[in-house]
Design a protein around this motif. Structure first.
Motif, mmCIF file in Angstrom:
data_model
loop_
_atom_site.group_PDB
_atom_site.id
_atom_site.type_symbol
_atom_site.label_atom_id
_atom_site.label_comp_id
_atom_site.label_asym_id
_atom_site.label_seq_id
_atom_site.Cartn_x
_atom_site.Cartn_y
_atom_site.Cartn_z
ATOM 1 N N UNK A 157 -15.585 2.272 3.071
ATOM 2 C CA UNK A 157 -15.201 3.270 2.055
ATOM 3 C C UNK A 157 -14.278 2.639 1.020
ATOM 4 N N UNK A 158 -13.367 1.790 1.446
ATOM 5 C CA UNK A 158 -12.454 1.120 0.517
ATOM 6 C C UNK A 158 -13.209 0.178 -0.415
ATOM 7 N N UNK A 159 -14.252 -0.447 0.095
ATOM 8 C CA UNK A 159 -15.030 -1.386 -0.712
ATOM 9 C C UNK A 159 -15.798 -0.686 -1.824
ATOM 10 N N UNK A 160 -16.018 0.614 -1.689
ATOM 11 C CA UNK A 160 -16.751 1.367 -2.710
ATOM 12 C C UNK A 160 -15.877 1.722 -3.908
ATOM 13 N N UNK A 161 -14.579 1.527 -3.801
ATOM 14 C CA UNK A 161 -13.676 1.845 -4.909
ATOM 15 C C UNK A 161 -13.749 0.758 -5.972
ATOM 16 N N UNK A 162 -13.461 1.122 -7.179
ATOM 17 C CA UNK A 162 -13.408 0.153 -8.280
ATOM 18 C C UNK A 162 -12.002 -0.427 -8.340
ATOM 19 N N UNK A 163 -11.713 -1.371 -7.440
ATOM 20 C CA UNK A 163 -10.370 -1.938 -7.354
ATOM 21 C C UNK A 163 -10.433 -3.458 -7.322
ATOM 22 N N UNK A 164 -9.424 -4.092 -7.893
ATOM 23 C CA UNK A 164 -9.263 -5.541 -7.778
ATOM 24 C C UNK A 164 -8.700 -5.887 -6.406
ATOM 25 N N UNK A 165 -7.781 -5.028 -5.970
ATOM 26 C CA UNK A 165 -7.097 -5.257 -4.707
ATOM 27 C C UNK A 165 -6.863 -3.914 -4.022
ATOM 28 N N UNK A 166 -6.954 -3.942 -2.703
ATOM 29 C CA UNK A 166 -6.662 -2.778 -1.880
ATOM 30 C C UNK A 166 -5.449 -3.123 -1.024
ATOM 31 N N UNK A 167 -4.510 -2.213 -0.980
ATOM 32 C CA UNK A 167 -3.340 -2.369 -0.124
ATOM 33 C C UNK A 167 -3.556 -1.464 1.085
ATOM 34 N N UNK A 168 -3.445 -2.026 2.263
ATOM 35 C CA UNK A 168 -3.597 -1.273 3.499
ATOM 36 C C UNK A 168 -2.227 -1.037 4.099
ATOM 37 N N UNK A 169 -1.776 0.215 4.089
ATOM 38 C CA UNK A 169 -0.532 0.608 4.731
ATOM 39 C C UNK A 169 -0.832 0.980 6.166
ATOM 40 N N UNK A 170 -0.491 0.107 7.104
ATOM 41 C CA UNK A 170 -0.955 0.209 8.488
ATOM 42 C C UNK A 170 -0.106 1.111 9.379
ATOM 43 N N UNK A 171 0.734 1.940 8.790
ATOM 44 C CA UNK A 171 1.539 2.854 9.590
ATOM 45 C C UNK A 171 2.987 2.430 9.629
ATOM 46 N N UNK A 172 3.657 2.776 10.714
ATOM 47 C CA UNK A 172 5.082 2.518 10.845
ATOM 48 C C UNK A 172 5.410 1.037 11.014
ATOM 49 N N UNK A 173 4.435 0.256 11.433
ATOM 50 C CA UNK A 173 4.625 -1.189 11.562
ATOM 51 C C UNK A 173 3.366 -1.889 11.064
ATOM 52 N N UNK A 174 3.492 -3.165 10.783
ATOM 53 C CA UNK A 174 2.354 -3.907 10.253
ATOM 54 C C UNK A 174 1.373 -4.248 11.377
ATOM 55 N N UNK A 175 0.104 -3.917 11.129
ATOM 56 C CA UNK A 175 -0.993 -4.241 12.045
ATOM 57 C C UNK A 175 -2.182 -4.623 11.172
ATOM 58 N N UNK A 176 -2.776 -5.738 11.458
ATOM 59 C CA UNK A 176 -3.846 -6.258 10.623
ATOM 60 C C UNK A 176 -5.203 -5.728 11.063
ATOM 61 N N UNK A 177 -6.079 -5.432 10.111
ATOM 62 C CA UNK A 177 -7.430 -4.994 10.465
ATOM 63 C C UNK A 177 -8.228 -6.156 11.045
ATOM 64 N N UNK A 178 -9.202 -5.808 11.855
ATOM 65 C CA UNK A 178 -10.091 -6.836 12.409
ATOM 66 C C UNK A 178 -10.879 -7.482 11.268
ATOM 67 N N UNK A 179 -11.119 -8.750 11.376
ATOM 68 C CA UNK A 179 -11.787 -9.483 10.294
ATOM 69 C C UNK A 179 -13.184 -8.932 10.003
ATOM 70 N N UNK A 180 -13.906 -8.465 11.006
ATOM 71 C CA UNK A 180 -15.245 -7.913 10.783
ATOM 72 C C UNK A 180 -15.195 -6.675 9.891
ATOM 73 N N UNK A 181 -14.099 -5.930 9.929
ATOM 74 C CA UNK A 181 -13.964 -4.731 9.106
ATOM 75 C C UNK A 181 -13.850 -5.074 7.627
ATOM 76 N N UNK A 182 -13.435 -6.286 7.319
ATOM 77 C CA UNK A 182 -13.158 -6.686 5.938
ATOM 78 C C UNK A 182 -14.379 -7.219 5.197
ATOM 79 N N UNK A 183 -15.468 -7.399 5.892
ATOM 80 C CA UNK A 183 -16.669 -7.986 5.282
ATOM 81 C C UNK A 183 -17.118 -7.261 4.005
#
Length: 125
Positions: free
Chosen positions: A58-84
């Motif tokens: 869904x994020x990839x469908x936006x017309x954006x140069x960059x997407x910022x992911x606010x992962x909640x109360x602490x930083x947690x990285x998305x799985x690499x497969x999700x970023x494809x």
């Protein structure tokens, strides 16, 4: 925390706290996607554990140069497969906790960048 943007011709985050974010005079209490182009989309995830590939598609469908992911109360990285889908479209992704994501989004949006922020809104335990 209350934020005061210098420029009001873009959608800005006016404040945030545990479990909420302010956009203008609206108080949003569920995970949300915002863009500097004015889009506001419910992001159907109540926790990091509920995230999956479709959320990032869904994020990839936006017309954006960059997407910022606010992962909640602490930083947690998305799985690499999700970023494809983002990588295939040449869209950068930055991950940070939700509070930092709110501040960073405002700075980039006020600079006139095509930016989107996906905010995972959580309450502390």
């Amino acid at each position: 925390m209350k934020l005061q943007p210098d420029r009001f011709d873009v959608q800005a985050i006016s404040g945030y706290g545990p479990g909420w974010v302010g956009v203008g005079t609206d108080r949003i209490t569920h995970s949300v996607i915002l863009s500097s182009g004015g889009e506001r989309i419910d992001w159907e995830a109540r926790s990091y554990e509920e995230l999956g590939p479709g959320h990032f598609e869904r994020l990839a469908q936006l017309q954006a140069e960059v997407v910022i992911f606010g992962s909640g109360l602490r930083i947690r990285f998305p799985r690499s497969a999700w970023l494809r889908p983002l990588a295939e479209r040449g869209i950068g992704l930055e991950t940070m906790d939700t509070a930092a994501a709110c501040r960073t989004y405002n700075i980039l949006a006020q600079e006139g960048r095509q930016v989107a922020v996906a905010l995972l809104l959580e309450l502390p335990d």
